[in-house]
Design an enzyme around this catalytic site. Structure first.
Site, PDB file in Angstrom:
ATOM      1  N   ARG A 225      -4.379  -0.509   5.792  1.00  0.00           N
ATOM      2  CA  ARG A 225      -3.932   0.803   5.312  1.00  0.00           C
ATOM      3  C   ARG A 225      -4.396   1.033   3.878  1.00  0.00           C
ATOM      4  O   ARG A 225      -4.712   0.099   3.140  1.00  0.00           O
ATOM      5  CB  ARG A 225      -2.411   0.924   5.391  1.00  0.00           C
ATOM      6  CG  ARG A 225      -1.652  -0.080   4.517  1.00  0.00           C
ATOM      7  CD  ARG A 225      -1.223   0.478   3.180  1.00  0.00           C
ATOM      8  NE  ARG A 225      -0.629  -0.547   2.331  1.00  0.00           N
ATOM      9  CZ  ARG A 225      -1.299  -1.224   1.414  1.00  0.00           C
ATOM     10  NH1 ARG A 225      -2.586  -1.014   1.213  1.00  0.00           N
ATOM     11  NH2 ARG A 225      -0.684  -2.139   0.667  1.00  0.00           N
TER      12      ARG A 225
ATOM     13  N   HIS B 149       4.804   0.663  -5.571  1.00  0.00           N
ATOM     14  CA  HIS B 149       5.991  -0.085  -6.006  1.00  0.00           C
ATOM     15  C   HIS B 149       7.252   0.772  -5.941  1.00  0.00           C
ATOM     16  O   HIS B 149       8.218   0.524  -6.654  1.00  0.00           O
ATOM     17  CB  HIS B 149       5.795  -0.666  -7.415  1.00  0.00           C
ATOM     18  CG  HIS B 149       4.814  -1.806  -7.431  1.00  0.00           C
ATOM     19  ND1 HIS B 149       5.193  -3.120  -7.456  1.00  0.00           N
ATOM     20  CD2 HIS B 149       3.458  -1.815  -7.402  1.00  0.00           C
ATOM     21  CE1 HIS B 149       4.116  -3.901  -7.460  1.00  0.00           C
ATOM     22  NE2 HIS B 149       3.051  -3.137  -7.426  1.00  0.00           N
TER      23      HIS B 149
ATOM     24  N   ASP C  98       8.466   1.388  -2.766  1.00  0.00           N
ATOM     25  CA  ASP C  98       9.097   1.056  -1.470  1.00  0.00           C
ATOM     26  C   ASP C  98      10.337   0.174  -1.641  1.00  0.00           C
ATOM     27  O   ASP C  98      11.372   0.440  -1.054  1.00  0.00           O
ATOM     28  CB  ASP C  98       8.085   0.469  -0.468  1.00  0.00           C
ATOM     29  CG  ASP C  98       7.344  -0.771  -0.926  1.00  0.00           C
ATOM     30  OD1 ASP C  98       7.520  -1.179  -2.097  1.00  0.00           O
ATOM     31  OD2 ASP C  98       6.581  -1.337  -0.117  1.00  0.00           O
TER      32      ASP C  98
ATOM     33  N   GLY D 137      -6.745  -9.983   1.256  1.00  0.00           N
ATOM     34  CA  GLY D 137      -6.323 -10.025  -0.130  1.00  0.00           C
ATOM     35  C   GLY D 137      -6.939  -8.922  -0.983  1.00  0.00           C
ATOM     36  O   GLY D 137      -6.985  -9.029  -2.200  1.00  0.00           O
TER      37      GLY D 137
ATOM     38  N   SER E 184      -3.877  -4.487   2.917  1.00  0.00           N
ATOM     39  CA  SER E 184      -2.835  -5.013   3.803  1.00  0.00           C
ATOM     40  C   SER E 184      -3.340  -5.672   5.078  1.00  0.00           C
ATOM     41  O   SER E 184      -2.898  -5.353   6.185  1.00  0.00           O
ATOM     42  CB  SER E 184      -1.805  -3.939   4.129  1.00  0.00           C
ATOM     43  OG  SER E 184      -0.607  -4.611   4.395  1.00  0.00           O
ATOM     44  N   SER E 185      -4.209  -6.633   4.882  1.00  0.00           N
ATOM     45  CA  SER E 185      -4.597  -7.458   6.031  1.00  0.00           C
ATOM     46  C   SER E 185      -3.393  -8.243   6.534  1.00  0.00           C
ATOM     47  O   SER E 185      -3.309  -8.566   7.722  1.00  0.00           O
ATOM     48  CB  SER E 185      -5.724  -8.415   5.640  1.00  0.00           C
ATOM     49  OG  SER E 185      -5.271  -9.393   4.721  1.00  0.00           O
TER      50      SER E 185
ATOM     51  N   ASP F 298       3.804  -1.416   4.349  1.00  0.00           N
ATOM     52  CA  ASP F 298       2.606  -1.889   5.047  1.00  0.00           C
ATOM     53  C   ASP F 298       2.838  -2.045   6.543  1.00  0.00           C
ATOM     54  O   ASP F 298       2.007  -1.653   7.364  1.00  0.00           O
ATOM     55  CB  ASP F 298       2.141  -3.222   4.450  1.00  0.00           C
ATOM     56  CG  ASP F 298       1.761  -3.095   2.993  1.00  0.00           C
ATOM     57  OD1 ASP F 298       1.738  -1.959   2.484  1.00  0.00           O
ATOM     58  OD2 ASP F 298       1.491  -4.128   2.352  1.00  0.00           O
TER      59      ASP F 298
ATOM     60  N   TYR G 254       4.671  -9.872  -9.236  1.00  0.00           N
ATOM     61  CA  TYR G 254       5.367  -9.005  -8.280  1.00  0.00           C
ATOM     62  C   TYR G 254       6.890  -9.221  -8.337  1.00  0.00           C
ATOM     63  O   TYR G 254       7.642  -8.245  -8.523  1.00  0.00           O
ATOM     64  CB  TYR G 254       4.796  -9.254  -6.878  1.00  0.00           C
ATOM     65  CG  TYR G 254       5.293  -8.311  -5.818  1.00  0.00           C
ATOM     66  CD1 TYR G 254       4.664  -7.097  -5.560  1.00  0.00           C
ATOM     67  CD2 TYR G 254       6.418  -8.627  -5.056  1.00  0.00           C
ATOM     68  CE1 TYR G 254       5.127  -6.238  -4.579  1.00  0.00           C
ATOM     69  CE2 TYR G 254       6.890  -7.773  -4.075  1.00  0.00           C
ATOM     70  CZ  TYR G 254       6.232  -6.580  -3.838  1.00  0.00           C
ATOM     71  OH  TYR G 254       6.711  -5.733  -2.868  1.00  0.00           O
TER      72      TYR G 254
HETATM   73  P1  ADP Z   1      -3.607  -8.080   1.662  1.00  0.00           P
HETATM   74  O1  ADP Z   1      -2.474  -7.892   2.599  1.00  0.00           O
HETATM   75  O2  ADP Z   1      -3.668  -7.057   0.597  1.00  0.00           O
HETATM   76  O3  ADP Z   1      -4.923  -8.217   2.368  1.00  0.00           O
HETATM   77  P2  ADP Z   1      -2.181 -10.528   1.174  1.00  0.00           P
HETATM   78  O4  ADP Z   1      -2.313 -11.575   0.146  1.00  0.00           O
HETATM   79  O5  ADP Z   1      -0.879  -9.870   1.359  1.00  0.00           O
HETATM   80  O6  ADP Z   1      -3.343  -9.471   0.909  1.00  0.00           O
HETATM   81  O7  ADP Z   1      -2.557 -11.159   2.593  1.00  0.00           O
HETATM   82  C1  ADP Z   1      -3.765 -11.847   2.772  1.00  0.00           C
HETATM   83  C2  ADP Z   1      -3.515 -13.134   3.538  1.00  0.00           C
HETATM   84  O8  ADP Z   1      -3.137 -12.837   4.902  1.00  0.00           O
HETATM   85  C3  ADP Z   1      -4.758 -13.976   3.683  1.00  0.00           C
HETATM   86  O9  ADP Z   1      -4.946 -14.816   2.566  1.00  0.00           O
HETATM   87  C4  ADP Z   1      -4.471 -14.771   4.943  1.00  0.00           C
HETATM   88  O10 ADP Z   1      -3.611 -15.857   4.667  1.00  0.00           O
HETATM   89  C5  ADP Z   1      -3.706 -13.781   5.786  1.00  0.00           C
HETATM   90  N1  ADP Z   1      -4.585 -13.033   6.711  1.00  0.00           N
HETATM   91  C6  ADP Z   1      -4.678 -11.700   6.822  1.00  0.00           C
HETATM   92  N2  ADP Z   1      -5.553 -11.342   7.779  1.00  0.00           N
HETATM   93  C7  ADP Z   1      -6.030 -12.470   8.313  1.00  0.00           C
HETATM   94  C8  ADP Z   1      -6.981 -12.773   9.341  1.00  0.00           C
HETATM   95  N3  ADP Z   1      -7.610 -11.818  10.019  1.00  0.00           N
HETATM   96  N4  ADP Z   1      -7.223 -14.084   9.603  1.00  0.00           N
HETATM   97  C9  ADP Z   1      -6.593 -15.055   8.934  1.00  0.00           C
HETATM   98  N5  ADP Z   1      -5.700 -14.834   7.954  1.00  0.00           N
HETATM   99  C10 ADP Z   1      -5.408 -13.559   7.632  1.00  0.00           C
HETATM  100 MG    MG Z   2      -0.414  -8.002   2.090  1.00  0.00          MG
END
Ligand code: ADP
Ligand code: MG
Length: 394
Positions: A26, A33, A35, A132, A136-137, A182, A232
């Site tokens: 997203r 900040h 939420d 990262g 919001s992965s 997220d 944070y």
């Molecule tokens: P953001 O959410 O902004 O990308 P975060 O630090 O909150 O950053 O989350 C990233 C972490 O989520 C990665 O370091 C990993 O541990 C995990 N992660 C997210 N997507 C994947 C993926 N597709 N495969 C493996 N780990 C993932």
């Molecule tokens: Mg995240």
């Protein structure tokens, strides 16, 4: 990503997947900040997704009776997790070699405990959400895992409960005290809509974002500042303390008049943190109204104000992000830019730029070249329409 997940699954496990699910990353258009202060956020899902292809485990997979095996394209690693309920966070925490499996373990455990157990499975994760990078992965991963639990257990979770469960997984298993934005947008995003989310009532309002004349440009600064990890939680604490001093449940209930009247009782830091949140809430609601009215000049102006507030008052930007916003401002509306701001938790990550669609290609080159000249960094830049939320793909 779907095709990639399926072909990788076949390559790794020698059979077709039975289930394919996905959830998007997203971009938050405005409302940073706010939420965890019970306030408002205005994100949209992007057209970048985390896809999981999975199938029931077979004896040849070599798994225990309540285990699942998952490979991710993000790191080319295989993690083994438990699908049984009752896996405590402390059992996950020591896994320093595979920290990413904590998000998956947390979601699987909480889903099993909520009556959505997964049977043992093997899976592939393919994602084009940068890890990262502030898009919001982590929520995309949690929400896709929860969606997998739904399809495996053959039941649909209450959508709000599903978002809260994913947030809890991040809190308790990944030790990240994130807000609810997220998980909500990754789960419930809709094409052609941004989401105005009231983080107190958890009621989302979908706001059409369809004007073909405007586009959302996302620029990844590629900067990840080494943080001590306290930034944070420090921000969260300052907001909580300010709310207590103001005598409100959360900063969402405070006004600038109330804050100014209590200025003597607050530390300078508490004051500026609270000022950001109070003004950001107002900007977010106004920006959603501007979006509804296709008033892009207004929305862009609010985005710049948001950035300034994050820069000076919440103090979560960095020189690289500030430089990208300066570049946007220098271009101006005549140059095709309505507004820009940092998006996500801060200290690096991405900026979101509201632009005229017919200027997109010129602007991509402009940002790329100017940023590279200053920082020597190749910044990935992409355009996204509002994408769909979590989905069962097959
Ligand atoms: P953001 O959410 O902004 O990308 P975060 O630090 O909150 O950053 O989350 C990233 C972490 O989520 C990665 O370091 C990993 O541990 C995990 N992660 C997210 N997507 C994947 C993926 N597709 N495969 C493996 N780990 C993932
Ligand atoms: Mg995240």
């Amino acid at each position: 990503m779907k095709a990639q997940a399926i072909s990788q699954f076949v390559k790794l496990y020698g059979r077709e997947p039975k289930w394919v699910v996905s959830a998007p990353g997203r971009v938050n258009l405005i409302g940073e900040h706010t939420d965890y202060n019970d306030g408002f956020v205005f994100p949209m899902a992007i057209e970048r997704r985390t896809v999981i292809a999975a199938a029931p485990a077979e004896p040849s997979d070599g798994l225990g009776e309540s285990e699942a095996k998952i490979w991710s394209n993000a790191n080319d690693q295989i993690g083994v997790v438990s699908v049984a309920p009752g896996v405590a966070p402390v059992e996950v925490a020591p896994n320093e070699e595979l920290p990413w499996t904590a998000y998956i373990q947390g979601t699987l455990t909480l889903c099993a405990e909520a009556g959505f157990p997964a049977q043992p499975f093997v899976a592939v994760i393919a994602s084009d959400v940068p890890l990262g990078g502030g898009l919001s992965s982590s929520a995309a991963l949690e929400v896709s895992v929860a969606t997998l639990c739904e399809v495996i257990s053959g039941k649909t979770m209450d959508p709000v409960k599903k978002c809260l469960l994913c947030q809890k997984a991040e809190h308790e298993y990944a030790f990240m005290p994130c807000g609810i934005m997220d998980q909500f947008i990754s789960n419930l995003g809709q094409p052609d809509h941004a989401m105005l989310l009231d983080c107190r009532s958890c009621v989302p309002e979908m706001v059409p974002l369809t004007d073909p004349a405007v586009s959302i440009l996302v620029i990844d600064s590629k900067v990840k500042h080494k943080l001590t990890g306290s930034e944070y939680p420090d921000r969260r604490r300052a907001c909580k303390e300010a709310a207590e001093i103001l005598g409100v449940k959360a900063l969402r209930d405070a006004t600038m008049d109330m804050l100014n009247a209590a200025k003597d009782k607050l530390t300078p830091t508490q004051y500026i943190r609270a000022k950001h949140v109070i003004t950001e809430d107002a900007r977010t609601v106004e920006a959603a109204a501007a979006c509804k009215a296709n008033d892009w000049v207004k929305m862009g102006k609010l985005m710049y104000e948001s950035h300034l507030s994050m820069r000076c008052e919440f103090q979560i930007t960095c020189t690289e992000l500030d430089y990208l916003i300066d570049l946007a401002y220098t271009k101006g509306v005549d140059g095709g830019v309505y507004g820009a701001r940092m998006t996500g938790g801060g200290f690096g990550g991405c900026v979101v730029v509201l632009v005229k669609t017919d200027a997109v290609e010129d602007l991509k080159a402009y940002f790329f070249n100017e940023y590279k000249a200053k920082t020597k960094i190749d910044a990935p830049i992409f355009v996204s329409r509002p994408g769909k939320g979590s989905a069962i793909e097959s």
